[in-house]
Design a protein around this motif. Structure first.
Motif, short mmCIF file in Angstrom:
data_model
loop_
_atom_site.label_atom_id
_atom_site.label_comp_id
_atom_site.label_asym_id
_atom_site.label_seq_id
_atom_site.Cartn_x
_atom_site.Cartn_y
_atom_site.Cartn_z
N ALA A 37 0.83 -1.21 0.00
CA ALA A 37 0.00 0.00 0.00
C ALA A 37 0.86 1.26 0.00
CB ALA A 37 -0.93 -0.01 1.21
N VAL A 38 1.92 1.27 0.81
CA VAL A 38 2.80 2.44 0.84
C VAL A 38 3.51 2.62 -0.50
CG1 VAL A 38 4.88 3.43 1.90
CG2 VAL A 38 3.12 2.38 3.34
N ARG A 39 3.97 1.52 -1.06
CA ARG A 39 4.65 1.62 -2.36
C ARG A 39 3.68 2.10 -3.45
NH1 ARG A 39 8.42 -3.89 -2.18
NH2 ARG A 39 10.12 -2.97 -0.97
N ALA A 40 2.43 1.67 -3.38
CA ALA A 40 1.44 2.12 -4.35
C ALA A 40 1.18 3.63 -4.19
CB ALA A 40 0.14 1.33 -4.17
N ASN A 41 1.14 4.09 -2.95
CA ASN A 41 0.95 5.53 -2.71
C ASN A 41 2.11 6.34 -3.25
OD1 ASN A 41 -1.54 5.31 -1.47
ND2 ASN A 41 -0.70 5.16 0.58
N ILE A 42 3.32 5.84 -3.07
CA ILE A 42 4.51 6.52 -3.60
C ILE A 42 4.40 6.63 -5.12
CG2 ILE A 42 7.00 6.33 -3.96
CD1 ILE A 42 7.13 4.95 -1.18
N GLU A 43 4.04 5.52 -5.75
CA GLU A 43 3.92 5.53 -7.22
C GLU A 43 2.84 6.51 -7.67
OE1 GLU A 43 3.32 2.33 -10.90
OE2 GLU A 43 3.49 1.63 -8.83
N ARG A 44 1.73 6.54 -6.95
CA ARG A 44 0.63 7.45 -7.30
C ARG A 44 1.05 8.90 -7.19
NH1 ARG A 44 -3.06 9.62 -3.90
NH2 ARG A 44 -2.40 8.20 -2.22
N MET A 45 1.81 9.23 -6.13
CA MET A 45 2.22 10.62 -5.93
C MET A 45 3.33 11.05 -6.89
SD MET A 45 -0.06 11.19 -3.83
CE MET A 45 0.26 12.94 -3.65
N PHE A 95 7.29 23.72 4.59
CA PHE A 95 8.60 23.36 5.15
C PHE A 95 9.35 22.42 4.19
CE2 PHE A 95 5.84 24.41 8.72
CZ PHE A 95 6.60 25.39 9.35
N PHE A 96 8.61 21.49 3.57
CA PHE A 96 9.23 20.61 2.58
C PHE A 96 9.71 21.43 1.38
CE2 PHE A 96 6.26 16.94 4.04
CZ PHE A 96 7.11 16.67 5.09
N ALA A 97 8.90 22.40 0.97
CA ALA A 97 9.27 23.24 -0.17
C ALA A 97 10.51 24.07 0.16
CB ALA A 97 8.11 24.15 -0.56
N LEU A 98 10.61 24.53 1.40
CA LEU A 98 11.77 25.30 1.81
C LEU A 98 13.03 24.44 1.81
CD1 LEU A 98 13.20 27.80 2.91
CD2 LEU A 98 12.32 27.22 5.20
N LEU A 99 12.91 23.19 2.30
CA LEU A 99 14.07 22.31 2.31
C LEU A 99 14.53 22.03 0.88
CD1 LEU A 99 15.80 20.82 4.53
CD2 LEU A 99 14.66 18.73 3.75
N TYR A 100 13.57 21.84 -0.02
CA TYR A 100 13.90 21.63 -1.44
C TYR A 100 14.70 22.81 -1.98
CZ TYR A 100 13.27 20.67 -6.42
OH TYR A 100 13.49 20.42 -7.76
N LYS A 101 14.25 24.02 -1.66
CA LYS A 101 14.94 25.22 -2.15
C LYS A 101 16.33 25.33 -1.55
CE LYS A 101 14.48 30.18 -2.92
NZ LYS A 101 15.90 30.43 -2.65
N GLN A 160 5.57 14.49 -3.36
CA GLN A 160 5.16 15.51 -4.33
C GLN A 160 6.17 16.65 -4.39
OE1 GLN A 160 1.06 16.40 -2.97
NE2 GLN A 160 0.50 16.16 -5.11
N LEU A 161 6.79 16.96 -3.24
CA LEU A 161 7.66 18.13 -3.14
C LEU A 161 9.14 17.78 -3.20
CD1 LEU A 161 5.56 20.11 -0.54
CD2 LEU A 161 5.87 20.65 -2.95
N GLY A 162 9.46 16.58 -3.69
CA GLY A 162 10.85 16.29 -4.03
C GLY A 162 11.62 15.37 -3.11
#
Length: 224
Positions: free
Chosen positions: A10-18, A174-180, A203-205
């Motif tokens: 289920a977790v792997r399927a969610n990763i693939e979906r996102m 916060f995820f977007a800031l870490l990406y930047k 979704q945010l990298g």
């Protein structure tokens, strides 16, 4: 009760979906099963289901559980995701394949010394105090470029940046800031996202997500 294999699927399927909206490849995201506080008998079903990357918070707990498991499953990759005391640096370098909590000069010095002594080079994620919280570890955002320069000068391989957003607040900014911050400093790896928010992190990298409850199920309550 769900099986370990079904939770993992289920977790792997969610990763693939996102991954689809951002055209990312699921295989570029490392799923770290956070096995802290879980005994060997609850870890083994995930190993049997094919999971090979695990995360522990404490050196001592990992020393008690993983030598035997790693002997049975030699392709296991072990990540230290919790805070690391400088006096445990040698033990951490000996046991772990990655360290996610490099956040201060004293620990940098201890890890560099331990790696030099052992001849083993362990890639490290630099933990960033992304929400500027006094109670959390992590390098201050303003000090990050200088600290990264010191890590590079010490010849410690930088695996990426890591963060734990403030609790009970939307994590996406916060995820977007870490990406930047990673982009600004020429870093690719991003260790971010846990059971409650890993889909947003993907979704945010995120390149590494640290998932416990979604893989192991709710923690068992101990009898009073």
């Amino acid at each position: 009760m769900e099986s370990a294999a079904s939770r993992l699927a289920a977790v792997r399927a969610n990763i693939e979906r996102m991954c689809k909206p951002s055209r990312r490849k699921p295989e570029d995201i490392t799923l770290i099963a956070v096995s802290k506080t879980h005994p060997v008998e609850t870890i083994e079903p995930l190993l049997e289901a094919g999971q090979r990357v695990f995360g522990e918070n404490r050196v001592q707990e990992a020393q008690e559980k993983w030598p035997a498991l790693s002997e049975a499953y030699p392709d296991v990759e072990l990540h230290l995701i919790g805070q690391l005391q400088s006096n445990k640096a040698e033990d951490a370098v000996e046991l772990f394949d990655y360290i996610h909590s490099l956040d201060r000069p004293s620990l940098l010095k201890a890890l560099a010394k331990a790696m030099d002594k052992s001849g083993k080079s362990v890639p490290c994620f630099v933990q960033v105090n992304i929400g500027d919280e006094d109670q959390k570890g992590g390098c201050a955002i303003a000090e990050l470029p200088d600290f990264l320069a010191k890590v590079r000068a010490a010849d410690i391989p930088i695996a990426g940046l890591m963060c734990i957003p403030p609790a009970d607040i939307e994590p996406a900014p916060f995820f977007a800031l870490l990406y930047k911050l990673a982009e600004d400093n020429g870093i690719e790896g991003l260790s971010m996202g846990m059971s409650g928010d890993y889909e947003t992190a993907v979704q945010l990298g995120a390149t590494h997500i640290r998932v416990g409850t979604a893989l192991f199920g709710p923690r068992q309550k101990t009898a009073p």
